[in-house]
Design a protein around this motif. Structure first.
Motif, PDB file in Angstrom:
ATOM      1  N   ARG A  35      37.390  58.909  26.117  1.00 50.96           N
ATOM      2  CA  ARG A  35      36.822  60.499  25.949  1.00 50.96           C
ATOM      3  C   ARG A  35      35.930  60.644  27.195  1.00 50.96           C
ATOM      4  NH1 ARG A  35      37.377  63.728  22.425  1.00 50.96           N
ATOM      5  NH2 ARG A  35      35.973  64.962  20.933  1.00 50.96           N
ATOM      6  N   SER A  36      34.972  59.844  27.834  1.00 47.19           N
ATOM      7  CA  SER A  36      34.187  60.152  28.725  1.00 47.19           C
ATOM      8  C   SER A  36      34.948  60.217  29.997  1.00 47.19           C
ATOM      9  CB  SER A  36      33.299  59.017  29.074  1.00 47.19           C
ATOM     10  OG  SER A  36      33.713  57.843  29.218  1.00 47.19           O
ATOM     11  N   THR A  37      36.216  60.144  29.991  1.00 45.92           N
ATOM     12  CA  THR A  37      36.839  60.215  31.522  1.00 45.92           C
ATOM     13  C   THR A  37      37.036  61.855  31.738  1.00 45.92           C
ATOM     14  OG1 THR A  37      38.001  58.327  31.056  1.00 45.92           O
ATOM     15  CG2 THR A  37      38.964  59.769  32.578  1.00 45.92           C
ATOM     16  N   LYS A  38      36.560  62.082  32.859  1.00 48.60           N
ATOM     17  CA  LYS A  38      36.744  63.425  33.682  1.00 48.60           C
ATOM     18  C   LYS A  38      37.986  63.283  34.513  1.00 48.60           C
ATOM     19  CE  LYS A  38      32.646  64.856  32.404  1.00 48.60           C
ATOM     20  NZ  LYS A  38      32.559  64.720  30.838  1.00 48.60           N
ATOM     21  N   LEU A  39      38.877  64.427  33.866  1.00 46.14           N
ATOM     22  CA  LEU A  39      40.379  64.532  34.582  1.00 46.14           C
ATOM     23  C   LEU A  39      40.469  65.531  35.569  1.00 46.14           C
ATOM     24  CD1 LEU A  39      42.298  63.981  31.446  1.00 46.14           C
ATOM     25  CD2 LEU A  39      42.022  62.348  33.352  1.00 46.14           C
TER      26      LEU A  39
ATOM     27  N   MET B 240      40.940  61.626  24.106  1.00 52.78           N
ATOM     28  CA  MET B 240      40.833  62.427  25.394  1.00 52.78           C
ATOM     29  C   MET B 240      40.235  63.787  24.970  1.00 52.78           C
ATOM     30  SD  MET B 240      44.324  63.129  27.697  1.00 52.78           S
ATOM     31  CE  MET B 240      44.517  64.535  28.621  1.00 52.78           C
ATOM     32  N   ASN B 241      39.398  64.282  25.817  1.00 49.50           N
ATOM     33  CA  ASN B 241      38.501  65.651  25.252  1.00 49.50           C
ATOM     34  C   ASN B 241      39.562  67.014  25.444  1.00 49.50           C
ATOM     35  OD1 ASN B 241      38.160  67.363  27.746  1.00 49.50           O
ATOM     36  ND2 ASN B 241      37.096  65.765  28.570  1.00 49.50           N
ATOM     37  N   ALA B 242      39.246  67.699  24.571  1.00 53.21           N
ATOM     38  CA  ALA B 242      40.286  68.943  24.157  1.00 53.21           C
ATOM     39  C   ALA B 242      40.411  69.873  25.628  1.00 53.21           C
ATOM     40  CB  ALA B 242      39.632  69.739  23.228  1.00 53.21           C
TER      41      ALA B 242
END
Length: 192
Positions: free
Chosen positions: A115-119, A145-147
């Protein structure tokens, strides 16, 4: 016929044997075993395609070791299979895509995205991948995974212009959005 006391050394093997051997190994294994042996092996390493495989069993110092060697070999990476959460760290995808630009990537599989991963860097690079054949993103749960990244990644893949792209598999929950906004429909079709 060689005398019994003759020793054969690794350096005596033909280049073709090394090429064949390296086809069975992943980048981390290749760099760990062969990176500093000698100039001949180093020159062979500069001409082989590299496949990166990072699983849950790896640890951060292995990733840093791999990343340091990729600096000189990044143009050789054709395949990536990364589990974002490893034994002692997370956000490995973000780490590698911020350090390296995988310009020749053909196959990409990203799993268990934290969730903290910046894509941001991943999405930015995917937009420029003109050799990409297959992209597979798989998350075990919808909560990892963030929305915002889910939506942007989905839009990016639906609008991807690569002529070599053959497979897109996005396996994660995503909030509904109007898909027809991102796909140009043939003139005789008015809606999906």
């Amino acid at each position: 016929i060689l005398p019994m006391d003759t020793q054969t050394h690794l350096e005596d093997l033909a280049n073709e044997i090394f090429f064949e051997l390296f086809d069975y190994l992943h980048a981390l294994d290749i760099f760990t075993a062969f990176a500093s042996l000698n100039k001949r092996i180093s020159s062979i390493l500069r001409s082989i395609p590299l496949r990166i495989v990072i699983s849950k069993t790896h640890c951060r110092n292995q990733i840093d070791f791999l990343s340091s060697h990729l600096t000189l070999h990044i143009h050789q990476v054709i395949s990536i299979k990364i589990s974002d959460t490893i034994r002692d760290d997370a956000s490995i995808i973000s780490l590698l895509f911020s350090r390296h630009n995988f310009i020749n990537l053909q196959f990409c599989r990203l799993t268990t995205i934290d969730r903290s991963t910046k894509l941001d860097n991943v999405i930015k690079q995917i937009k420029t991948f003109d050799k990409l054949v297959s992209l597979n993103i798989f998350n075990l749960t919808e909560k990892t995974m963030n929305a915002v990244d889910k939506c942007e990644l989905t839009q990016t893949m639906l609008m991807h212009q690569s002529s070599s792209l053959r497979l897109i598999a996005l396996r994660y929950g995503c909030d509904y959005f109007n898909i027809s906004d991102y796909i140009s429909l043939p003139p005789n079709v008015t809606s999906l």
